[in-house]
Design a protein around this motif. Structure first.
Motif, PDB file in Angstrom:
ATOM      1  N   LEU A 110      -0.484  50.297  89.378  1.00 55.69           N
ATOM      2  CA  LEU A 110      -1.447  49.572  88.554  1.00 55.69           C
ATOM      3  C   LEU A 110      -2.811  50.249  88.592  1.00 55.69           C
ATOM      4  O   LEU A 110      -3.498  50.326  87.570  1.00 55.69           O
ATOM      5  N   ASP A 111      -3.207  50.734  89.762  1.00 52.98           N
ATOM      6  CA  ASP A 111      -4.479  51.454  89.868  1.00 52.98           C
ATOM      7  C   ASP A 111      -4.461  52.694  88.990  1.00 52.98           C
ATOM      8  O   ASP A 111      -5.443  53.022  88.322  1.00 52.98           O
ATOM      9  N   HIS A 112      -3.341  53.389  88.987  1.00 57.75           N
ATOM     10  CA  HIS A 112      -3.221  54.597  88.177  1.00 57.75           C
ATOM     11  C   HIS A 112      -3.275  54.252  86.689  1.00 57.75           C
ATOM     12  O   HIS A 112      -3.941  54.934  85.904  1.00 57.75           O
ATOM     13  N   VAL A 113      -2.560  53.196  86.321  1.00 60.26           N
ATOM     14  CA  VAL A 113      -2.542  52.794  84.910  1.00 60.26           C
ATOM     15  C   VAL A 113      -3.949  52.425  84.445  1.00 60.26           C
ATOM     16  O   VAL A 113      -4.382  52.810  83.361  1.00 60.26           O
ATOM     17  N   LYS A 114      -4.672  51.692  85.271  1.00 62.37           N
ATOM     18  CA  LYS A 114      -6.031  51.284  84.913  1.00 62.37           C
ATOM     19  C   LYS A 114      -6.964  52.477  84.796  1.00 62.37           C
ATOM     20  O   LYS A 114      -7.830  52.531  83.924  1.00 62.37           O
ATOM     21  N   SER A 115      -6.793  53.444  85.691  1.00 61.91           N
ATOM     22  CA  SER A 115      -7.720  54.575  85.707  1.00 61.91           C
ATOM     23  C   SER A 115      -7.445  55.590  84.613  1.00 61.91           C
ATOM     24  O   SER A 115      -8.344  56.266  84.133  1.00 61.91           O
ATOM     25  N   SER A 116      -6.179  55.681  84.195  1.00 59.81           N
ATOM     26  CA  SER A 116      -5.833  56.715  83.217  1.00 59.81           C
ATOM     27  C   SER A 116      -5.265  56.164  81.921  1.00 59.81           C
ATOM     28  O   SER A 116      -4.947  56.924  81.012  1.00 59.81           O
ATOM     29  N   ARG A 117      -5.124  54.835  81.842  1.00 58.13           N
ATOM     30  CA  ARG A 117      -4.517  54.209  80.665  1.00 58.13           C
ATOM     31  C   ARG A 117      -3.143  54.812  80.393  1.00 58.13           C
ATOM     32  O   ARG A 117      -2.738  55.029  79.255  1.00 58.13           O
ATOM     33  N   TYR A 118      -2.449  55.062  81.484  1.00 55.84           N
ATOM     34  CA  TYR A 118      -1.131  55.671  81.398  1.00 55.84           C
ATOM     35  C   TYR A 118      -0.174  54.699  80.729  1.00 55.84           C
ATOM     36  O   TYR A 118      -0.087  53.541  81.115  1.00 55.84           O
ATOM     37  N   ARG A 119       0.576  55.167  79.746  1.00 49.82           N
ATOM     38  CA  ARG A 119       1.509  54.316  79.028  1.00 49.82           C
ATOM     39  C   ARG A 119       2.791  54.148  79.824  1.00 49.82           C
ATOM     40  O   ARG A 119       3.297  55.094  80.394  1.00 49.82           O
ATOM     41  N   PHE A 120       3.299  52.917  79.838  1.00 50.38           N
ATOM     42  CA  PHE A 120       4.592  52.675  80.486  1.00 50.38           C
ATOM     43  C   PHE A 120       5.665  53.451  79.737  1.00 50.38           C
ATOM     44  O   PHE A 120       5.753  53.403  78.519  1.00 50.38           O
ATOM     45  N   GLU A 121       6.472  54.202  80.470  1.00 48.75           N
ATOM     46  CA  GLU A 121       7.551  54.944  79.860  1.00 48.75           C
ATOM     47  C   GLU A 121       8.847  54.658  80.598  1.00 48.75           C
ATOM     48  O   GLU A 121       8.847  54.347  81.778  1.00 48.75           O
ATOM     49  N   VAL A 122       9.955  54.785  79.888  1.00 43.60           N
ATOM     50  CA  VAL A 122      11.260  54.529  80.483  1.00 43.60           C
ATOM     51  C   VAL A 122      12.047  55.828  80.531  1.00 43.60           C
ATOM     52  O   VAL A 122      12.563  56.278  79.519  1.00 43.60           O
ATOM     53  N   PRO A 123      12.097  56.502  81.668  1.00 48.29           N
ATOM     54  CA  PRO A 123      12.824  57.765  81.768  1.00 48.29           C
ATOM     55  C   PRO A 123      14.318  57.528  81.899  1.00 48.29           C
ATOM     56  O   PRO A 123      14.873  57.508  82.980  1.00 48.29           O
ATOM     57  N   THR A 124      14.989  57.355  80.768  1.00 47.98           N
ATOM     58  CA  THR A 124      16.406  56.992  80.793  1.00 47.98           C
ATOM     59  C   THR A 124      17.257  58.056  81.457  1.00 47.98           C
ATOM     60  O   THR A 124      18.291  57.754  82.045  1.00 47.98           O
ATOM     61  N   ALA A 125      16.842  59.306  81.394  1.00 44.89           N
ATOM     62  CA  ALA A 125      17.633  60.362  82.020  1.00 44.89           C
ATOM     63  C   ALA A 125      17.696  60.170  83.526  1.00 44.89           C
ATOM     64  O   ALA A 125      18.704  60.452  84.162  1.00 44.89           O
TER      65      ALA A 125
END
Length: 209
Positions: A110-125
């Motif tokens: 969550l800290d990373h998402v807040k700091s970088s606005r990182y988009r949630f991704e689903v790495p299906t592989a």
């Protein structure tokens, strides 16, 4: 309304649960908390055993959230560094200590998402790597396509609903452990899970219901 989720995840959740986090029996739980107590007394080897037991589930949780191997490795390392510094603060509450590690990892994510606005991704592989060895090519293709579609639908849930589904069904945490990881009470998690399942059922293609 829970049937669609159950059918759609039938080829996903059991394999993920078995690979990531086997449900601990009473003896295993006792053994784990003995390691915790030893680590609290300064036994570095005991903490190393805890690391070996839980590093995979933490890494895959972080990877699932961030979708980047190198970043997931960094966050996983930081998770256990923080856990080592805070090991004296954890106490037995009838639950697996793995939920505590996930809580630390979740806060770092969550800290990373807040700091970088990182988009949630689903790495299906990455999830595909947990498939059973004996599955034939046809079954693998069908299952991987199903998994990808389910996970795309999960990605459309709101943040809290998605988090609940990921912890409960993809990583196999109990309601109590999910509540601890999300900083909510068990009643709130049950209600959130119910809403998430209903929404996911609406999003799933009819063929997967």
């Amino acid at each position: 309304m829970t049937q669609p989720l159950g059918r759609a995840c039938s080829g996903l959740a059991p394999t993920t649960r078995t690979t990531l986090r086997p449900v601990p029996d009473e003896a295993a739980m006792t053994d784990v908390w003995r390691l915790v107590a030893a680590a609290q007394d300064g036994d570095v080897a005991a903490f190393g055993e805890l690391y070996d037991r839980y590093v995979d589930v933490v890494y895959r949780y972080v990877l699932f959230r961030l979708g980047d191997r190198a970043l997931a490795e960094d966050v996983t390392s930081e998770t256990f560094l923080r856990a080592l510094r805070r090991i004296g603060s954890v106490s037995y509450q009838g639950r697996d200590v793995g939920a505590w590690f996930i809580t630390i990892a979740r806060n770092l994510v969550l800290d990373h998402v807040k700091s970088s606005r990182y988009r949630f991704e689903v790495p299906t592989a990455e999830l595909g790597e947990t498939r059973e060895e004996h599955a034939g090519p046809e079954q693998s293709v069908v299952r991987d396509a199903t998994n990808a579609e389910v996970l795309r639908c999960v990605d459309k849930l709101n943040t809290d609903q998605r988090e609940c589904i990921v912890l409960r069904f993809l990583h196999g945490l109990s309601v109590a452990e999910t509540a601890e990881a999300m900083g909510r009470n068990e009643g709130a998690v049950k209600a959130l899970q119910h809403r998430a399942v209903r929404k996911l059922a609406e999003l799933l293609p009819r063929s997967l219901r």
